[in-house]
Design an enzyme around this catalytic site. Structure first.
Site, PDB file in Angstrom:
ATOM      1  N   ASP A  66       1.406  -1.111   0.652  1.00  0.00           N
ATOM      2  CA  ASP A  66       0.035  -0.005   0.206  1.00  0.00           C
ATOM      3  C   ASP A  66       1.030   1.301  -0.228  1.00  0.00           C
ATOM      4  O   ASP A  66       1.895   0.936   0.800  1.00  0.00           O
ATOM      5  CB  ASP A  66      -1.045  -0.036   1.032  1.00  0.00           C
ATOM      6  CG  ASP A  66      -1.921   1.233   0.880  1.00  0.00           C
ATOM      7  OD1 ASP A  66      -2.932   0.168   0.196  1.00  0.00           O
ATOM      8  OD2 ASP A  66      -2.062   1.798   1.857  1.00  0.00           O
TER       9      ASP A  66
HETATM   10  N1  LIG Z   1       2.508   5.249 -12.291  1.00  0.00           N
HETATM   11  C1  LIG Z   1       2.602   5.569 -10.584  1.00  0.00           C
HETATM   12  N2  LIG Z   1       1.801   4.675  -9.672  1.00  0.00           N
HETATM   13  C2  LIG Z   1       1.780   5.512  -8.395  1.00  0.00           C
HETATM   14  C3  LIG Z   1       2.197   6.523  -8.478  1.00  0.00           C
HETATM   15  N3  LIG Z   1       2.956   6.629  -6.912  1.00  0.00           N
HETATM   16  C4  LIG Z   1       1.471   5.674  -6.590  1.00  0.00           C
HETATM   17  N4  LIG Z   1       0.594   5.030  -7.478  1.00  0.00           N
HETATM   18  C5  LIG Z   1       0.077   4.096  -6.901  1.00  0.00           C
HETATM   19  O1  LIG Z   1      -0.751   4.323  -6.657  1.00  0.00           O
HETATM   20  C6  LIG Z   1      -1.251   3.481  -5.630  1.00  0.00           C
HETATM   21  C7  LIG Z   1      -1.726   3.879  -4.814  1.00  0.00           C
HETATM   22  O2  LIG Z   1      -3.604   3.030  -4.262  1.00  0.00           O
HETATM   23  P1  LIG Z   1      -3.766   1.550  -3.880  1.00  0.00           P
HETATM   24  O3  LIG Z   1      -4.419   1.857  -2.544  1.00  0.00           O
HETATM   25  O4  LIG Z   1      -1.810   1.116  -2.823  1.00  0.00           O
HETATM   26  O5  LIG Z   1      -3.249   0.238  -4.915  1.00  0.00           O
HETATM   27  P2  LIG Z   1      -4.061   0.354  -6.054  1.00  0.00           P
HETATM   28  O6  LIG Z   1      -3.402   0.944  -6.407  1.00  0.00           O
HETATM   29  O7  LIG Z   1      -5.255   0.665  -4.679  1.00  0.00           O
HETATM   30  O8  LIG Z   1      -4.017  -1.159  -5.326  1.00  0.00           O
HETATM   31  P3  LIG Z   1      -3.701  -1.971  -4.902  1.00  0.00           P
HETATM   32  O9  LIG Z   1      -2.190  -3.470  -4.512  1.00  0.00           O
HETATM   33  O10 LIG Z   1      -5.061  -3.674  -5.004  1.00  0.00           O
HETATM   34  O11 LIG Z   1      -4.804  -2.046  -3.742  1.00  0.00           O
HETATM   35  C8  LIG Z   1      -0.623   2.021  -6.370  1.00  0.00           C
HETATM   36  O12 LIG Z   1      -1.631   1.594  -7.550  1.00  0.00           O
HETATM   37  C9  LIG Z   1       0.017   2.848  -6.652  1.00  0.00           C
HETATM   38  O13 LIG Z   1       1.447   1.984  -7.773  1.00  0.00           O
HETATM   39  C10 LIG Z   1       3.806   6.762  -8.730  1.00  0.00           C
HETATM   40  O14 LIG Z   1       4.335   8.374  -8.886  1.00  0.00           O
HETATM   41  N5  LIG Z   1       3.344   6.736 -10.533  1.00  0.00           N
END
Ligand SMILES: Nc1nc2c(ncn2[C@@H]2O[C@H](COP(=O)(O)OP(=O)(O)OP(=O)(O)O)[C@@H](O)[C@H]2O)c(=O)[nH]1
Length: 184
Positions: A66
């Site tokens: 996360d």
């Molecule tokens: N491409 C990119 N993605 C980012 C960046 N910072 C954060 N993310 C994405 O933001 C999302 C953060 O949300 P989370 O709740 O951790 O994860 P999610 O996308 O909901 O996916 P799950 O693992 O299924 O919970 C993740 O998919 C990270 O990969 C960035 O600088 N670049």
């Protein structure tokens, strides 16, 4: 076979780069039910919640993570609208922010947990560039609407930590764990 328990395309891209064989499955842990105000507590409990859900469903090796952004006061999560994304990004413009990623890995019957952070100092975001980024919708699904390898890259004044941590999965440390467990 390692299961990346995540719906994140960015995490899958990062893992692909390491050449590690994996399958991607999503798990339904509802982060909205967490009410931690401290970003570290939030990200560790969110990733742990995902991990526990995944352990129930899969018997394999598992990776969950996360990621949150913090400006030192608030937790900046995923934007719910273009306006929300603009607010989150303006809170980061010209500021120092931390992007924190907590990761859990179950491998060879052992569980590894890590919390890594990357600190960015940004120049002020150019207004018209910001509007273009908001129009692109590339901010959707990204913590703090931030894209360190995209929109934010040109505004990086200083950085301390791995870019992979900021993108959602600290690959460098994951590789160390997999080497420790003789998986690579
Ligand atoms: N491409 C990119 N993605 C980012 C960046 N910072 C954060 N993310 C994405 O933001 C999302 C953060 O949300 P989370 O709740 O951790 O994860 P999610 O996308 O909901 O996916 P799950 O693992 O299924 O919970 C993740 O998919 C990270 O990969 C960035 O600088 N670049």
């Amino acid at each position: 076979m390692i299961i990346l328990c995540s719906s994140s395309s960015t995490r899958a891209e990062l893992l692909k780069k390491t050449g590690i064989e994996f399958i991607q499955k999503s798990c339904d842990f509802d982060e909205e039910k967490l009410n931690f105000t401290d970003p570290y507590e939030f990200v560790i409990n969110a990733s742990w919640g995902k991990f526990k859900e995944c352990v129930k469903c899969f018997n394999d090796e598992i990776i969950t993570a996360d990621t949150v952004v913090t400006d030192g006061k608030n937790i900046l999560r995923k934007a719910k609208s273009r306006e929300d994304a603009k607010k989150l990004l303006l809170a980061q413009s010209g500021k120092e922010i931390k992007i924190i990623t907590s990761m859990w890995v179950k491998i060879n019957g052992k569980v590894y947990g890590r919390c890594d952070e990357t600190i960015y100092e940004f120049f002020e975001f150019d207004e018209s560039d910001l509007e273009k980024y908001l129009d692109s919708n590339e901010w959707q699904g990204k913590a703090g609407a931030c894209m360190v390898e995209g929109f934010c890259k040109k505004y990086i004044k200083n950085v301390k930590g791995y870019e992979s941590t900021a993108m959602g999965l600290c690959i460098e440390e994951l590789i160390n764990i997999l080497k420790e467990e003789k998986c690579i």
